[in-house]
Design a protein around this motif. Structure first.
Motif, short mmCIF file in Angstrom:
data_model
loop_
_atom_site.label_atom_id
_atom_site.label_comp_id
_atom_site.label_asym_id
_atom_site.label_seq_id
_atom_site.Cartn_x
_atom_site.Cartn_y
_atom_site.Cartn_z
N ALA B 255 -45.54 109.24 48.55
CA ALA B 255 -45.17 107.82 48.52
C ALA B 255 -44.76 107.37 49.92
CB ALA B 255 -44.05 107.59 47.52
N PHE B 270 -44.41 102.05 45.82
CA PHE B 270 -44.35 103.48 46.06
C PHE B 270 -43.08 104.09 45.50
CE2 PHE B 270 -46.91 101.66 49.52
CZ PHE B 270 -48.12 102.21 49.15
N ILE B 273 -43.41 105.09 41.88
CA ILE B 273 -44.28 106.19 41.46
C ILE B 273 -43.54 107.30 40.71
CG2 ILE B 273 -45.77 108.06 42.30
CD1 ILE B 273 -46.84 106.12 44.38
#
Lengths: 371, 324, 391, 356
Positions: B255, B270, B273
């Motif tokens: 990420a 990100f 995630i």
């Protein structure tokens, strides 16, 4: 592993327990005990749910143990053939009492006579069987992780009582639960009142079609510990509006307490009632018009008074056309209360007999595994 | 990116996953014995603080780790006592301790915020460090990483290859059966819950003394919950759990890299995630999705697939046993 | 309860009266300070806290009330308004709200307490006229210091890759990050004779002023990631010290890496040997000036963007922002850096000298021109050549 | 074991409170603060002026709403730890209406509150479906959804809902005055929201004690298998319980943005959901105690702000006081269980003595 070879077992030690068959599990358990240095082995129905081949293997090793290694084996079994085949002496217990013993082998009927006392003369049963078919099973098979029930076909008429006999775990429970929609059918067709319900047969559907199911474990499957009788009443009543009419539910509970002779108060928590009273209350909660009642051990653990009372209730329902299927471990009960008896053994429906034309002798043989 | 950089990134992932691996092993031991220690998040925080402060004041890293282990063990002991003796809900006690550990660490750690302090020195293992690829990734780290890696192996061996491990597992799977065979279930559950808690505590110190050196409020917040999820993902096996921790570290590293490569994508995408991954992974290992998948797989594949996917918790996890 | 409330108000009034008669000395003068992070974070918040202590030391009798960690993630029950209520109740007549996070709320609360003076740090409401008359803004002119930081990094890097750990994206952070890049570019070209376009300068934003686990990116991991991928000097733009911590750890394991922390004079302490220096805020003198003015009753609204004392960047009695060389800076680099600083001081070199294009390639400052205060303060994007998101 | 409660048994419920107080006092002494000063500061911070009391009540609103919702999910045997995310999604939904929809005054606020409830309910249903359909335990599904909700807020305030002047991560621009709840006496308290919270709690109490649905939930929570056999559809009821709880939590989130703050901000809830879980645990899931405990929590936390200002102690002291209290009540609140353990230990000790 050495042990396993000594007794001719073939158990893969890397398998997980859930992947082993029942027979293999039995072998494993035996090995475990032997490895622990046991001298006296007590085996309780060791052949339940295992194949004939595995049974031979198991018996061979048990003989080896007894004859060559001087271990003492005590076998607890319902299956006369097994007892005859394996044992030197049999003690017979019935209803918690030791009623006799025989050196083996001995003629089967002697043992059966000891096991099942002469059936008392049956009270005259009204035959309320009607002509229309309530439930029809066509080649229904059911699968569980432990057992597969071979295809069963049978019919139950309105007002008829079908008793399912057999040792526990022979497949009758699977059939009963499948009829209640609690287990999916692996194959076959199930028709209720002529409507095929093979596809979407689940428990709520079954309930909607007037099928009731009473499980063996009352407080586990049936009643909710922590709820009072009144709350149970309110729970099963069709909801009118959002709010509970507590006065009404309480009154209903009180009425049922009187009608069904439950020892308890509407405010009593259900878990504080005795088993008999819990069962009475379960009956009290059954809807009025039912097509089919499915029961596991309806009178297990109950005193004679409650037992009789429950059958009176069932008879009353029977006479209005409700069909009943029940499982009981008590052969006397099965023989006395049923119109038809389906006998299960090892995952197979062995035979269906008319209750009037059979006796405990025959039932015992059938249950014991003789086809 | 060249291979040296890739190796360096992998090395960082291993370092950052080390405390998580230690915590996952601890919790796995505890849950295998039947005790859920839901207090992990608070316990990690408080032990991270305890470890840092003890090491700072005494100058001894060892004492730091011991102090942290003591804090973790204390938390586990409270959970165990509450559930095994007082028969209260483990989840509730664990949750409250998770909250309490967080506030205690904030309160007590106030004056230790961001102080420079001791940290575990890196030490490369002779010979092993020169193995190509693996050497730089696994063997040019610090003692915390080696401890974590060793712990995975030892825990696995103990759980699945020793008699004591068998008794431990039986206490979590079938306590009645274990009890009837002479296993002192309650004593074992205490022992392993506390041992597991001590490891969680060491994981806390691993954060404050090696991976995220120093102390700040909320230093490790969230990692305890992630560790609990990884225990499930790991199917209550230390090896799979360690792999889970490494995968988690890898997604986070990915990420960070992706954020730099795709500046036009919103930053939070990100950061989301790991949490999305948590849901997906738990969906995958839950019986509801995995079972039908497995049933359809060819028989030869079923076993390897199941050991990869399926994860049944110890049958008696969180359930009391009346020994009297 | 209500009676008690009235009593309380009366008490406050008494205190206020007492303070009014206190006059120039600062006797009975109480001021509040609200911090977004912990007061000992070795970064942004600690710099403010020490600025407040400077006031206490230099204004006899002045008392400071501090509330730190005011952010909803840490304290859902606390609001700026609630804290101000309490501070006013305790007699504060001047309140510093030391974060960009507090800008709007400070304006709102200032309207509620017209008799109390509010100073919001890093905001612009006094400039734009959005704020009421009792609100002013103070900010340190950090841009040149960031450029010096960038220069120190460029003079030191061996790989030609610099990494900047940024907090969140707004005008302030964009202009500071860009300033660091411009300084680095200048020095890379001027003193090392390299092509400035070869200098890689990557920004990674974590998402907030400091790490909030699970919400922001973890600055520890961001720094690690930089160092793993070839960056050898990390500059910090966040409130806390993770970047220098991680770099210090790497250096201890024999990696050739360096760091430039931010905000707080003492930030090099965490890993002195690899610290190239620190661009720091020195809030004390400005705070003292404001506090004295309020205590003496001669305060008036202002928007202050104060620069350094170019004669001595580390003179804590006079400079608003500063630069302190770190032990990690080589002698050669230090000499070059001193040269750069002297040129900045003399005006020979300007950080924001055109031509400067924005990251998307559009022209921002023309060749030959120097960016105006307005252009710098409201920088809309990173500048051309920098890698990393602009929004 | 006598029928008449002993003296100890009668004062038992008070002991955890005393012990918690003792522990925090010890902490205070260790930190070198006069405990009396500290508690006095807390008291004054909570009740010292009418403004402080309004603040306590204003903070109470979302807490009580969330706690009321949790009474439903706990009754059904669910650990709805995702309530934090449900509060946040409620705040987001309310903010969406406040920012993007312009309605006549009489409709604007009701629509915002309805949107808040819908936002919370959707997020709760997501956790519910993950559990009923996906087999993901609600604790972990909920935690993941909490963090996703926080990140979603951050995305909105740094992206599409960024204030026009750009930049700041603090939150969206303040909503228009017509979109905000009317506030009481220059405080952050909205009487409307307080009334709604009281109403919601009363509704939950009514549902739980007197409705068919509440009874079904109770049955599910006590014995899901039996309830199913008695005709209770577990999936539907669990999802409904989650949705209702989420709606109440979401309403709390709406109140946070529409009165406590005036805009959507990062960490809009900041742990109120977790606090609500603690409230319900301390109340022992009892209806009557829940609002009292929620009020107590709100008072302690508000008081701890003043505590921090006066003593420079970290305001987490309030969380510690409540946390220790909940822990002690959970562990030792049940007199008979403790008594049994003590008796057994005594027996064992006696046996060991007589053996040895």
């Amino acid at each position: 592993m050495q042990l396993a070879q000594r007794y001719g077992f073939e158990v893969d030690p890397h398998e997980r327990i859930d992947d082993l068959s029942m027979g293999e599990r039995q072998q494993l358990e035996l090995l475990r005990l032997l490895a622990g240095g046991a001298h006296v082995l007590i085996l309780d129905e060791p052949t339940t749910g295992i194949s004939a081949e595995q049974k031979e293997l198991l018996f061979d090793s048990m003989r080896t143990l007894a004859r060559e290694e001087g271990k003492t084996l005590i076998l607890v079994s319902h299956k006369l053939d097994e007892v005859q085949e394996l044992c030197d002496y049999a003690y017979v217990l019935r209803k918690g009492r030791h009623v006799g013993g025989r050196s083996l082998p001995c003629p089967n009927p002697e043992l059966v006579a000891l096991m099942f006392e002469q059936l008392p003369p049956r009270p005259a049963r009204r035959n309320t069987t009607q002509t229309e078919t309530v439930l029809e099973l066509q080649a229904v098979s059911v699968r569980s992780t432990r057992l597969e029930l071979e295809p069963v076909s049978l019919q139950v008429q309105a007002g008829q009582v079908l008793g399912l006999a057999g040792l526990e775990g022979s497949g009758q429970e699977l059939l009963l639960r499948a009829c209640a929609g609690l287990l999916p059918l692996a194959a076959g067709r199930l028709q209720l009142n002529g409507t095929s319900a093979q596809l979407h047969w689940d428990y709520p559907t079954a309930r909607r079609h007037g099928v009731a199911y009473l499980a063996a474990g009352r407080l586990e499957e049936g009643l909710v510990a922590g709820l009072t009788l009144t709350e149970h009443m309110a729970l099963v009543n069709k909801a009118h509006g959002l709010l509970v009419d507590w006065a009404h539910s309480r009154q209903q509970a009180a009425e049922h307490i009187t009608t069904y002779q439950v020892v308890g108060q509407p405010e009593s928590y259900i878990e504080n009632l005795s088993g008999g009273n819990q069962q009475r209350f379960l009956f009290a909660m059954l809807p009025k018009d039912l097509t089919l009642i499915l029961m596991e051990h309806p009178t297990r653990g109950l005193d004679i008074r409650s037992t009789d009372w429950i059958w009176e209730q069932l008879d009353a329902r029977r006479s209005t056309g409700t069909a009943i299927i029940f499982i009981s471990a008590d052969l006397d009960e099965v023989a006395a209360r049923s119109d038809q008896i389906a006998v299960f053994s090892g995952g197979r429906l062995v035979r269906t007999v008319a209750a009037a034309q059979t006796d405990a002798d025959e039932l015992g043989h059938l249950i014991g595994g003789a086809a | 990116m060249d291979s040296t950089q890739l190796i360096a990134i992998l090395g960082s992932i291993v370092l950052q996953a080390a405390p998580l691996i230690i915590a996952v092993c601890g919790e796995t031991i505890s849950e295998r014995a039947g005790v859920i220690n839901l207090s992990m998040d608070g316990s990690l925080l408080l032990s991270a603080l305890a470890g840092f402060v003890a090491a700072l004041l005494t100058g001894s890293l060892l004492l730091g780790f011991l102090a942290a282990a003591a804090v973790g063990a204390l938390f586990a002991a409270i959970v165990a006592f509450g559930s095994l003796h007082l028969r209260q809900n483990q989840v509730a006690i664990g949750f409250v301790l998770a909250m309490l550990g967080d506030s205690l660490s904030a309160f007590l750690g106030q004056s230790y915020t961001r102080l420079p302090g001791p940290s575990v020195p890196s030490w490369h293992i002779p010979l092993l460090k020169d193995i190509p690829v693996l050497g730089p990734i696994f063997f040019r780290q610090d003692a915390v990483v080696y401890f974590a890696l060793l712990l995975v192996l030892v825990t696995w061996w103990f759980l699945f290859r020793t008699r004591a491990g068998l008794e431990l597992r039986s206490a979590g799977e079938r306590p009645e059966a274990a009890f009837s065979r002479g296993v002192a279930v309650r004593k074992l559950r205490y022992l392993y819950a506390i041992l597991g808690g001590a490891l969680v505590g060491m994981a806390g110190a691993a954060y404050s003394l090696s991976v995220k050196i120093g102390w700040a409020e909320g230093h490790t917040r969230g990692m305890g919950w992630i560790a609990l999820a990884i225990v499930i993902f790991g199917g209550w096996s230390p090896v799979r759990g360690a792999i889970g921790a490494l995968l988690f570290g890898a997604t986070k590293a990915l990420a960070t890299l992706l954020q730099r490569s795709f500046p036009q994508v919103a930053l939070v995408a990100f950061n989301a995630i790991p949490w999305l991954l948590m849901i997906v992974v738990l969906l995958l290992v839950s019986g509801k999705l995995a079972a039908p998948l497995l049933a359809r797989a060819p028989a030869a594949l079923r076993r390897p697939l199941r050991s990869l996917l399926q994860a049944a918790p110890p049958a008696a996890l969180g359930q009391p046993l009346d020994e009297s | 309860m209500h009676k008690k409330g009235i009593l309380f108000v009366a008490l406050v009034a008494l205190l206020l009266a007492a303070c009014g008669s206190g006059g120039a000395s600062g006797e009975g003068f109480t001021f509040g300070m609200i911090l977004v992070g912990p007061q000992n974070d070795h970064g942004w918040s600690q710099a403010h806290y020490e600025g407040g202590q400077y006031v206490v030391e230099h204004l006899p009798g002045a008392e400071m009330i501090v509330f730190d960690l005011l952010n909803p993630a840490d304290k859902p029950e606390a609001t700026l308004e609630g804290v101000v209520d309490e501070m006013v109740a305790q007699g504060a007549t001047l309140i510093f709200t030391t974060s960009d996070e507090f800008e709007e709320d400070t304006t709102t609360v200032a309207a509620k307490y017209p008799d109390v003076t509010f100073v919001n740090i890093s905001g612009d409401d006094a400039l734009t006229g959005e704020g009421p008359a009792n609100l002013s803004n103070v900010m340190g002119r950090m841009e040149e210091m960031k450029a010096i930081a960038g220069c120190a990094a460029a003079l030191t890097t061996q790989t030609g890759q610099l990494g900047y750990v940024g907090p969140l994206i707004n005008h302030e952070t964009l202009r500071l990050t860009a300033s660091a890049y411009l300084g680095a570019r200048h020095c890379y070209e001027t003193y090392r004779g390299e092509d400035p376009d070869d200098l890689e300068f990557t920004v990674s934003w974590i998402g907030f002023w400091f790490n909030i686990p699970g919400v922001t990116s973890d600055p520890t991991e961001v720094t690690s990631s930089f160092l793993d991928t070839g960056v050898d000097v990390v500059l910090s733009g966040i409130d806390t010290t993770e970047a220098i911590n991680v770099a210090g750890q790497r250096a201890a394991a024999d990696h050739a890496v360096w760091a430039v922390p931010y905000d707080y004079l003492g930030a090099c302490e965490n890993a002195p040997s690899i610290c190239l220096g620190v661009p720091f805020f020195n809030w004390g003198p400005d705070y003292l000036a404001v506090a004295t003015a309020v205590a003496e009753g001669r305060w008036s609204q202002s928007w202050l963007w104060n620069g350094p004392n170019w004669d001595d960047l580390s003179d804590l009695s006079s400079t608003s922002v500063g630069w302190l060389n770190g032990p990690g800076l080589s002698a050669e680099a230090a000499a070059n850096l001193a040269d750069y600083i002297s040129k900045l001081a003399s005006g020979e070199v300007a950080v924001w000298a055109g031509p400067i294009n924005l990251q998307d390639g559009s022209a921002y400052i023309a060749a030959g021109a120097v960016g105006s205060d307005e252009q710098i303060w409201y920088l809309p994007q990173l500048v051309e050549g920098m890698q990393g998101p602009s929004q | 074991m006598s029928a008449k409660p002993s003296f100890l048994q009668r004062i038992w419920p008070l002991l955890p409170g005393l012990a918690a107080l003792l522990i925090t006092t010890l902490l205070l002494v260790v930190m070198g603060t006069d405990p009396i000063d500290a508690y006095l500061a807390m008291w004054q911070g909570a009740f010292g002026s009418s403004a402080r009391i309004y603040s306590v009540l204003a903070f109470l609103v979302p807490l009580l709403l969330a706690a009321s919702g949790l009474l439903l999910t706990f009754k059904a045997g669910l650990w709805n730890i995702g309530i934090e995310g449900q509060i946040i999604m409620g705040a987001i939904a309310a903010s969406w209406v406040a920012l993007r929809v312009q309605l006549p005054a009489g409709l604007q606020i009701p629509l915002e509150l309805l949107a808040a409830m819908a936002g919370g309910a959707v997020w709760a249903l997501l956790a519910g479906v993950l559990k009923t359909r996906g087999g993901v335990h609600e604790i972990f599904g909920g935690l993941a959804l909490n963090n996703l909700a926080i990140l979603f807020t951050n995305y909105l305030i740094a992206g599409p809902w960024q204030p026009p002047e750009g930049g700041s991560f603090r939150g969206t621009q303040p909503f228009g005055a017509h979109a905000l709840l009317p506030l009481f006496d220059n405080s952050r308290l909205s009487l409307l929201s307080l009334a709604l919270a009281v109403l919601a709690f009363a509704g939950v109490a009514l549902l739980l004690t007197n409705s068919h649905w509440g009874l079904r939930l109770k049955a599910l929570g006590q014995n899901a298998r039996s309830a199913f056999l008695l005709g209770v559809s577990s999936q539907r009821e669990l999802l409904l319980a989650m949705a209702l709880c989420g709606a109440l939590a979401g309403l709390g989130g709406g109140v946070r943005v529409l009165s406590w703050f005036d805009s959507l901000r990062q960490s809009i809830s900041g742990g109120i959901g977790y606090l609500a879980l603690m409230v319900v645990l301390l109340a022992g899931f009892r209806l009557v105690l829940t609002p009292l405990v929620a009020f107590f929590f709100s008072a302690v936390l508000n008081g701890s702000i003043t505590l921090q200002l006066r003593t420079q102690l970290h305001s987490a002291l309030g969380d510690i006081l409540t946390g220790v209290l909940v822990l002690l009540v959970l562990l030792f609140g049940n007199y008979t269980r403790v008594q049994r353990v003590v008796l057994r230990a005594a027996q064992a000790a006696r046996r060991r003595l007589s053996d040895g």
